[in-house]
Design a protein around this motif. Structure first.
Motif, PDB file in Angstrom:
ATOM      1  N   TYR A  18      15.221  30.091  45.909  1.00  0.00           N
ATOM      2  CA  TYR A  18      14.636  30.809  47.050  1.00  0.00           C
ATOM      3  C   TYR A  18      15.753  31.421  47.885  1.00  0.00           C
ATOM      4  O   TYR A  18      16.748  30.764  48.202  1.00  0.00           O
ATOM      5  CB  TYR A  18      13.817  29.833  47.900  1.00  0.00           C
ATOM      6  CG  TYR A  18      13.178  30.454  49.110  1.00  0.00           C
ATOM      7  CD1 TYR A  18      12.027  31.206  48.992  1.00  0.00           C
ATOM      8  CD2 TYR A  18      13.714  30.266  50.381  1.00  0.00           C
ATOM      9  CE1 TYR A  18      11.423  31.781  50.098  1.00  0.00           C
ATOM     10  CE2 TYR A  18      13.118  30.829  51.497  1.00  0.00           C
ATOM     11  CZ  TYR A  18      11.974  31.587  51.350  1.00  0.00           C
ATOM     12  OH  TYR A  18      11.380  32.152  52.442  1.00  0.00           O
ATOM     13  N   GLU A  20      16.485  34.362  51.311  1.00  0.00           N
ATOM     14  CA  GLU A  20      15.905  35.168  52.383  1.00  0.00           C
ATOM     15  C   GLU A  20      16.862  36.274  52.767  1.00  0.00           C
ATOM     16  O   GLU A  20      17.492  36.211  53.816  1.00  0.00           O
ATOM     17  CB  GLU A  20      15.573  34.299  53.596  1.00  0.00           C
ATOM     18  CG  GLU A  20      14.298  33.534  53.430  1.00  0.00           C
ATOM     19  CD  GLU A  20      13.750  33.010  54.742  1.00  0.00           C
ATOM     20  OE1 GLU A  20      13.726  33.765  55.728  1.00  0.00           O
ATOM     21  OE2 GLU A  20      13.348  31.847  54.767  1.00  0.00           O
ATOM     22  N   SER A  23      15.782  42.083  53.235  1.00  0.00           N
ATOM     23  CA  SER A  23      14.585  42.769  52.749  1.00  0.00           C
ATOM     24  C   SER A  23      13.354  41.867  52.684  1.00  0.00           C
ATOM     25  O   SER A  23      12.261  42.339  52.423  1.00  0.00           O
ATOM     26  CB  SER A  23      14.848  43.354  51.363  1.00  0.00           C
ATOM     27  OG  SER A  23      15.212  42.327  50.468  1.00  0.00           O
ATOM     28  N   GLY A  24      13.521  40.563  52.902  1.00  0.00           N
ATOM     29  CA  GLY A  24      12.398  39.632  52.895  1.00  0.00           C
ATOM     30  C   GLY A  24      12.593  38.528  51.865  1.00  0.00           C
ATOM     31  O   GLY A  24      13.455  38.625  50.994  1.00  0.00           O
ATOM     32  N   PRO A  25      11.791  37.463  51.963  1.00  0.00           N
ATOM     33  CA  PRO A  25      11.944  36.321  51.057  1.00  0.00           C
ATOM     34  C   PRO A  25      11.771  36.712  49.586  1.00  0.00           C
ATOM     35  O   PRO A  25      10.965  37.579  49.250  1.00  0.00           O
ATOM     36  CB  PRO A  25      10.831  35.364  51.485  1.00  0.00           C
ATOM     37  CG  PRO A  25      10.459  35.782  52.853  1.00  0.00           C
ATOM     38  CD  PRO A  25      10.722  37.246  52.944  1.00  0.00           C
ATOM     39  N   SER A  26      12.545  36.042  48.730  1.00  0.00           N
ATOM     40  CA  SER A  26      12.489  36.278  47.299  1.00  0.00           C
ATOM     41  C   SER A  26      12.713  34.943  46.595  1.00  0.00           C
ATOM     42  O   SER A  26      13.482  34.097  47.069  1.00  0.00           O
ATOM     43  CB  SER A  26      13.577  37.276  46.905  1.00  0.00           C
ATOM     44  OG  SER A  26      13.634  37.414  45.508  1.00  0.00           O
ATOM     45  N   ASN A  58       8.030  37.758  45.642  1.00  0.00           N
ATOM     46  CA  ASN A  58       8.511  38.282  46.923  1.00  0.00           C
ATOM     47  C   ASN A  58       7.568  37.906  48.052  1.00  0.00           C
ATOM     48  O   ASN A  58       6.423  37.537  47.824  1.00  0.00           O
ATOM     49  CB  ASN A  58       8.638  39.813  46.844  1.00  0.00           C
ATOM     50  CG  ASN A  58       9.681  40.234  45.835  1.00  0.00           C
ATOM     51  OD1 ASN A  58      10.844  39.854  45.953  1.00  0.00           O
ATOM     52  ND2 ASN A  58       9.264  40.965  44.826  1.00  0.00           N
ATOM     53  N   ARG A  59       8.091  38.006  49.251  1.00  0.00           N
ATOM     54  CA  ARG A  59       7.363  37.753  50.493  1.00  0.00           C
ATOM     55  C   ARG A  59       6.694  36.379  50.505  1.00  0.00           C
ATOM     56  O   ARG A  59       7.323  35.382  50.179  1.00  0.00           O
ATOM     57  CB  ARG A  59       6.365  38.898  50.750  1.00  0.00           C
ATOM     58  CG  ARG A  59       7.067  40.238  50.983  1.00  0.00           C
ATOM     59  CD  ARG A  59       6.113  41.391  51.143  1.00  0.00           C
ATOM     60  NE  ARG A  59       5.414  41.763  49.928  1.00  0.00           N
ATOM     61  CZ  ARG A  59       5.953  42.437  48.911  1.00  0.00           C
ATOM     62  NH1 ARG A  59       7.206  42.801  48.956  1.00  0.00           N
ATOM     63  NH2 ARG A  59       5.230  42.747  47.853  1.00  0.00           N
ATOM     64  N   GLN A  60       5.428  36.302  50.893  1.00  0.00           N
ATOM     65  CA  GLN A  60       4.750  35.011  51.036  1.00  0.00           C
ATOM     66  C   GLN A  60       4.612  34.300  49.696  1.00  0.00           C
ATOM     67  O   GLN A  60       4.689  33.073  49.627  1.00  0.00           O
ATOM     68  CB  GLN A  60       3.366  35.203  51.679  1.00  0.00           C
ATOM     69  CG  GLN A  60       2.689  33.903  52.079  1.00  0.00           C
ATOM     70  CD  GLN A  60       3.463  33.147  53.152  1.00  0.00           C
ATOM     71  OE1 GLN A  60       3.890  33.725  54.138  1.00  0.00           O
ATOM     72  NE2 GLN A  60       3.631  31.854  52.964  1.00  0.00           N
ATOM     73  N   SER A  63       7.760  32.270  49.154  1.00  0.00           N
ATOM     74  CA  SER A  63       7.800  31.044  49.969  1.00  0.00           C
ATOM     75  C   SER A  63       6.876  29.976  49.392  1.00  0.00           C
ATOM     76  O   SER A  63       7.251  28.813  49.270  1.00  0.00           O
ATOM     77  CB  SER A  63       7.379  31.350  51.409  1.00  0.00           C
ATOM     78  OG  SER A  63       8.215  32.322  51.967  1.00  0.00           O
ATOM     79  N   ALA A 119       0.101  30.904  58.660  1.00  0.00           N
ATOM     80  CA  ALA A 119       0.861  32.043  59.182  1.00  0.00           C
ATOM     81  C   ALA A 119       1.252  31.808  60.642  1.00  0.00           C
ATOM     82  O   ALA A 119       2.289  32.263  61.087  1.00  0.00           O
ATOM     83  CB  ALA A 119       0.035  33.318  59.053  1.00  0.00           C
ATOM     84  N   ASN A 122       4.510  29.846  61.101  1.00  0.00           N
ATOM     85  CA  ASN A 122       5.703  30.644  60.852  1.00  0.00           C
ATOM     86  C   ASN A 122       6.068  31.479  62.072  1.00  0.00           C
ATOM     87  O   ASN A 122       7.228  31.792  62.283  1.00  0.00           O
ATOM     88  CB  ASN A 122       5.480  31.561  59.643  1.00  0.00           C
ATOM     89  CG  ASN A 122       5.323  30.762  58.370  1.00  0.00           C
ATOM     90  OD1 ASN A 122       5.729  29.614  58.295  1.00  0.00           O
ATOM     91  ND2 ASN A 122       4.729  31.383  57.357  1.00  0.00           N
TER      92      ASN A 122
END
Length: 161
Positions: A18, A20, A23-26, A58-60, A63, A119, A122
């Motif tokens: 994981y 971050e 560009s966002g979580p990956s 990617n994104r949520q 995670s 959400a 977070n």
């Protein structure tokens, strides 16, 4: 768009990594997909060839995958297939990646307890109250009971056979 969508059923082969970045979580992990076939000589099921895919989320989804998956978990992955060929040191290497749209545990091979990602937590807000489970709907109808079936109104536009 012309994209090759695939659905792969296999096992998580590596622990999800994981990250971050800006560009966002990956997250990424390797997926092992082994074919099974009936061996007539042995009169038993046997393992065939194993294909390995790198799954990218990617994104949520990234995670949730990182928090939910462990090595050996049976999963179903749906996403876009990306086949890449690289030339390193004069040798050509081909790899297959799946840009995941959905990832889930394979319930044909075990059970899972689903929990919604919060959400609000977070964003630093208070957690929403947990709603009690709803009662099971009555999916089955007593079709064998002719009185109930006979009392149902028939549609006027029913086809004649």
């Amino acid at each position: 768009m012309n994209e090759t969508m695939v659905c792969a059923v296999g096992n998580v082969a590596t622990q999800p990594v994981y990250r971050e970045p800006a560009s966002g979580p990956s997250a990424r992990f390797r997926l092992a997909v082994t074919s099974r076939y009936w061996d007539r000589e042995k009169n038993a099921w046997a393992d065939g060839h194993t294909n390995f895919f790198t799954v990218w989320a990617n994104r949520q989804l990234a995670s949730n995958a990182a928090a939910s998956l462990s090595v050996g978990d049976p999963v179903v992955v749906q996403g876009r297939l990306k086949v890449r060929t690289d030339v390193r040191e004069g040798q050509s290497r081909t790899s297959a990646d799946i840009d995941a749209v959905a990832i889930g545990h394979d319930l044909a091979r075990g059970t899972a307890a689903f929990r919604r990602a919060n959400a609000n937590a977070n964003a630093g807000e208070a957690e929403a109250p947990v709603t009690p489970p709803r009662p099971e709907p009555a999916w089955e109808t007593p079709e064998a009971d002719t009185e109930i079936a006979a009392s149902r109104p028939r549609p006027e536009h029913a086809a004649v056979t």
